[in-house]
Design a protein around this motif. Sequence first.
Motif, mmCIF file in Angstrom:
data_model
loop_
_atom_site.group_PDB
_atom_site.id
_atom_site.type_symbol
_atom_site.label_atom_id
_atom_site.label_comp_id
_atom_site.label_asym_id
_atom_site.label_seq_id
_atom_site.Cartn_x
_atom_site.Cartn_y
_atom_site.Cartn_z
ATOM 1 N N ASP A 71 0.798 -1.228 -0.014
ATOM 2 C CA ASP A 71 -0.034 -0.107 -0.004
ATOM 3 C C ASP A 71 0.854 1.324 -0.033
ATOM 4 N N ALA A 72 1.907 1.359 0.693
ATOM 5 C CA ALA A 72 2.745 2.550 0.844
ATOM 6 C C ALA A 72 3.543 2.724 -0.621
ATOM 7 N N VAL A 73 3.937 1.703 -1.235
ATOM 8 C CA VAL A 73 4.302 1.636 -2.645
ATOM 9 C C VAL A 73 3.479 2.545 -3.519
ATOM 10 N N ILE A 74 2.326 1.824 -3.595
ATOM 11 C CA ILE A 74 1.303 2.112 -4.423
ATOM 12 C C ILE A 74 1.052 3.731 -4.093
ATOM 13 N N ASP A 77 4.245 6.609 -0.597
ATOM 14 C CA ASP A 77 4.493 7.214 0.975
ATOM 15 C C ASP A 77 5.940 6.972 1.116
ATOM 16 N N TYR A 78 6.953 7.607 0.685
ATOM 17 C CA TYR A 78 8.246 7.426 1.038
ATOM 18 C C TYR A 78 8.749 7.363 2.436
ATOM 19 N N ASN A 79 8.103 8.397 3.091
ATOM 20 C CA ASN A 79 8.450 8.408 4.331
ATOM 21 C C ASN A 79 8.259 7.051 5.144
ATOM 22 N N LEU A 80 6.980 6.230 4.976
ATOM 23 C CA LEU A 80 6.536 5.207 5.465
ATOM 24 C C LEU A 80 7.480 4.074 4.950
ATOM 25 N N GLY A 85 11.805 0.046 6.360
ATOM 26 C CA GLY A 85 13.062 -0.405 5.795
ATOM 27 C C GLY A 85 13.713 -0.108 4.402
ATOM 28 N N GLY A 86 13.004 0.613 3.888
ATOM 29 C CA GLY A 86 13.264 1.187 2.760
ATOM 30 C C GLY A 86 14.555 2.003 2.686
ATOM 31 N N ASN A 87 15.675 1.559 1.832
ATOM 32 C CA ASN A 87 16.845 2.485 1.728
ATOM 33 C C ASN A 87 16.699 3.569 0.535
ATOM 34 N N ILE A 88 16.737 4.690 1.028
ATOM 35 C CA ILE A 88 16.568 6.010 -0.159
ATOM 36 C C ILE A 88 17.175 5.514 -1.647
#
Length: 138
Positions: A71-74, A77-80, A85-88
Amino acid sequence: MTQTMPRDVAAYLAEFDDIPGTRVYTARRARQGYHLNQFAMSLMKEDNRARFLADQRAYLDEWQLSDEIKDAVIARDYNLLLDLGGNIYFLAKLFSTDKLSFQDAVSTMTGMTKDEYFAMMVGGGRSPHGNRSIKGGY
């Protein structure tokens, strides 16, 4: 004088959580975001970008990702995604897929327009006032 790392590294790293907007990419975050970051890196290939853009949910379903991450990818929502655990630098593949510059994407993470973000950065970055400590109030 040489400064040594404290014995309790987790406690030391937790101190960074007190700085508003700061996310330290720790080993824990790397483990947590492994599949998210692998998905993002898959977007380096043109075929994968095309499949993702054609049906984002179906493409995400091919990865071992939680519904929260999907849901965050779609939602982009880069902050979420960073919190999950996402790496910028890996997530840059996602916003590049959307044909966004680093500046475009990061401005969305600050609640500023692209022009406001640019002006802030040219002006020396965000003010430290109110951005140094959550618990300390400064």
